[in-house]
Design a protein around this motif. Structure first.
Motif, PDB file in Angstrom:
ATOM      1  N   GLY A 110      -0.504  -1.622   4.644  1.00 39.79           N
ATOM      2  CA  GLY A 110       0.623  -0.675   4.608  1.00 39.79           C
ATOM      3  C   GLY A 110       1.725  -0.840   5.933  1.00 39.79           C
ATOM      4  O   GLY A 110       2.697  -0.668   6.020  1.00 39.79           O
ATOM      5  N   ALA A 111       0.696  -1.456   6.984  1.00 41.80           N
ATOM      6  CA  ALA A 111       1.540  -1.517   8.194  1.00 41.80           C
ATOM      7  C   ALA A 111       2.413  -2.491   8.079  1.00 41.80           C
ATOM      8  O   ALA A 111       3.670  -2.716   8.798  1.00 41.80           O
ATOM      9  CB  ALA A 111       0.379  -1.744   9.338  1.00 41.80           C
ATOM     10  N   ILE A 145       5.586  -1.654   6.101  1.00 43.23           N
ATOM     11  CA  ILE A 145       6.342  -0.797   7.074  1.00 43.23           C
ATOM     12  C   ILE A 145       7.217  -1.478   7.790  1.00 43.23           C
ATOM     13  O   ILE A 145       8.462  -1.359   8.103  1.00 43.23           O
ATOM     14  CB  ILE A 145       5.659   0.329   7.569  1.00 43.23           C
ATOM     15  N   HIS A 163       9.800  -3.347   6.192  1.00 38.39           N
ATOM     16  CA  HIS A 163      11.108  -2.557   6.176  1.00 38.39           C
ATOM     17  C   HIS A 163      11.968  -2.118   7.168  1.00 38.39           C
ATOM     18  O   HIS A 163      13.312  -1.920   7.087  1.00 38.39           O
ATOM     19  CB  HIS A 163      10.584  -1.102   5.381  1.00 38.39           C
ATOM     20  N   ASN A 187       8.663   1.529   0.398  1.00 33.70           N
ATOM     21  CA  ASN A 187       8.538   2.253   1.832  1.00 33.70           C
ATOM     22  C   ASN A 187       7.600   3.569   1.776  1.00 33.70           C
ATOM     23  O   ASN A 187       6.754   3.641   2.451  1.00 33.70           O
ATOM     24  CB  ASN A 187       9.947   2.577   2.513  1.00 33.70           C
ATOM     25  N   ALA A 188       7.641   4.235   0.455  1.00 29.13           N
ATOM     26  CA  ALA A 188       7.084   5.452   0.486  1.00 29.13           C
ATOM     27  C   ALA A 188       5.522   5.148   0.297  1.00 29.13           C
ATOM     28  O   ALA A 188       4.629   5.700   0.760  1.00 29.13           O
ATOM     29  CB  ALA A 188       7.580   6.409  -0.828  1.00 29.13           C
ATOM     30  N   ALA A 225       4.242   2.536   1.075  1.00 24.75           N
ATOM     31  CA  ALA A 225       3.462   1.749   2.511  1.00 24.75           C
ATOM     32  C   ALA A 225       3.141   2.854   3.369  1.00 24.75           C
ATOM     33  O   ALA A 225       2.130   2.762   4.011  1.00 24.75           O
ATOM     34  CB  ALA A 225       4.553   0.937   2.985  1.00 24.75           C
ATOM     35  N   TRP A 226       4.009   4.016   3.502  1.00 26.49           N
ATOM     36  CA  TRP A 226       3.613   5.058   4.267  1.00 26.49           C
ATOM     37  C   TRP A 226       2.388   5.935   3.909  1.00 26.49           C
ATOM     38  O   TRP A 226       1.389   5.924   4.618  1.00 26.49           O
ATOM     39  CB  TRP A 226       4.784   6.158   4.550  1.00 26.49           C
ATOM     40  N   LEU A 248      -0.548   3.687   4.648  1.00 24.54           N
ATOM     41  CA  LEU A 248      -0.898   3.355   5.927  1.00 24.54           C
ATOM     42  C   LEU A 248      -1.614   4.838   6.261  1.00 24.54           C
ATOM     43  O   LEU A 248      -2.737   4.813   7.039  1.00 24.54           O
ATOM     44  CB  LEU A 248       0.234   3.135   6.932  1.00 24.54           C
ATOM     45  N   THR A 249      -1.233   6.139   6.028  1.00 24.44           N
ATOM     46  CA  THR A 249      -1.620   7.058   6.378  1.00 24.44           C
ATOM     47  C   THR A 249      -3.175   7.571   5.833  1.00 24.44           C
ATOM     48  O   THR A 249      -4.170   7.875   6.749  1.00 24.44           O
ATOM     49  CB  THR A 249      -0.714   8.389   5.807  1.00 24.44           C
TER      50      THR A 249
END
Length: 314
Positions: A25-26, A29, A32, A164-165, A167-168, A171-172
């Motif tokens: 994920g990081a 991001i 991007h 992007n969505a 990935a965030w 990550l979260t």
């Protein structure tokens, strides 16, 4: 006791899974946002190999168990050389690409000297933590400079692209699981230590250190089976540098710690001894780490584990 053991096992499994997804994920991001693949590979992907140790050290320090954090950092370095490198070499001899790892080994030596310097007074302070962070920054800048000379190796390690969505979200969720699984593991480990009357330092040096090194062990063995056993040496060196600088600084920055005498009398010298053995392996004239030498490394690691067991029993 059974519940604590299950917490440790589940904690390790979730920690390893979430660390991998955190890196994915990081990395996505960062991509991007236009960060170069070279920088992502050196920082984010490099961080991922030590993410379990870093989060364990953070949670242990916040829970007032700095001995567990210190034991994890020192023990992981010992396990990486004795267990991971030893097991890989015992399966198949490892060719030593001296020109590729010489500088990395010298950087590891410098990190080890710095660690000895900050630990020699028997405590970890905020100043010690700052010195380790400075050392870590120097290492990252050096790694970026090195990667510019051979960027292809770094780009091959990057995870696949994702939106992007996604990935965030990845990550979260991964970060939440990292924190939760680290707390679960630390609770289980400290509970086992209390139940058995074993110090948190020994638990950190054994169960926690070996468990957090399992991803590197699996990756090294898989590489050996694919005929790429030389990757094990580079992975171990990089992981040990991260452990020495990025993991050991955590208890110093969070809470500080007074070290048990055994750290200076037993564990730190053993870590230095294994590091010196790696220096010898790289700089000697022989261009191969033989299977017999791999067995010797594993035997030395097992002897150290037996020493810890006898010391705890006494």
């Amino acid at each position: 006791m059974i519940l604590a053991a299950l917490a440790v096992l589940a904690g390790f499994a979730l920690l390893i899974f979430s660390a991998d997804r955190f890196v994915a994920g990081a990395s996505a991001i960062a991509s991007h946002f236009g960060v170069s693949s070279l920088l992502i590979g050196v920082t984010v992907v490099g961080f991922g190999t030590s993410a379990p140790e870093i989060f364990i050290a953070l949670i242990a320090s916040l829970d007032d168990s700095p001995a567990l954090a210190v034991g994890n950092a020192v023990g992981s370095n010992i396990a990486n050389i004795g267990l991971i490198l030893g097991c890989t070499a015992a399966m198949t001899a490892i060719p030593i690409a001296r020109n590729k790892v010489r500088d990395e080994v010298l950087m590891l030596l410098g990190a080890t000297v710095l660690a000895c310097a900050v630990l020699i007074d028997g405590k970890l302070t905020l100043i010690d933590g700052i010195l380790l962070v400075i050392g870590f920054i120097v290492f990252v800048l050096w790694a970026i400079w090195q990667a510019k000379r051979q960027p292809g190796d770094i780009e091959d390690e990057l995870p696949d692209d994702m939106s992007n969505a996604k990935a965030w979200l990845t990550l979260t969720v991964a970060l939440l699981i990292l924190i939760a699984s680290s707390r679960m593991l630390v609770w289980g480990a400290t509970s086992i230590a209390t139940s058995l009357g074993i110090s948190e330092l020994v638990i950190g040096l054994t169960i926690v250190a070996i468990g957090s090194s399992l991803p590197e062990l699996a990756a090294s063995i898989a590489a050996a089976r694919r005929g790429k056993s030389e990757m094990a040496l580079g992975n171990v060196i990089g992981s040990n540098i991260f452990n020495t600088l990025a993991v050991l600084c955590v208890p110093a920055l969070v809470a500080g710690a007074h070290l048990q005498p055994a750290v200076l009398q037993r564990d730190l010298p053993i870590m230095v001894g294994f590091t010196v053995a790696m220096l010898y392996i790289v700089f000697r004239k022989k261009d191969l780490l033989s299977r017999f030498e791999g067995v010797l490394l594993v035997t030395a690691f097992c002897a150290y584990m037996a020493w810890l067991g006898l010391a705890s029993a006494a």
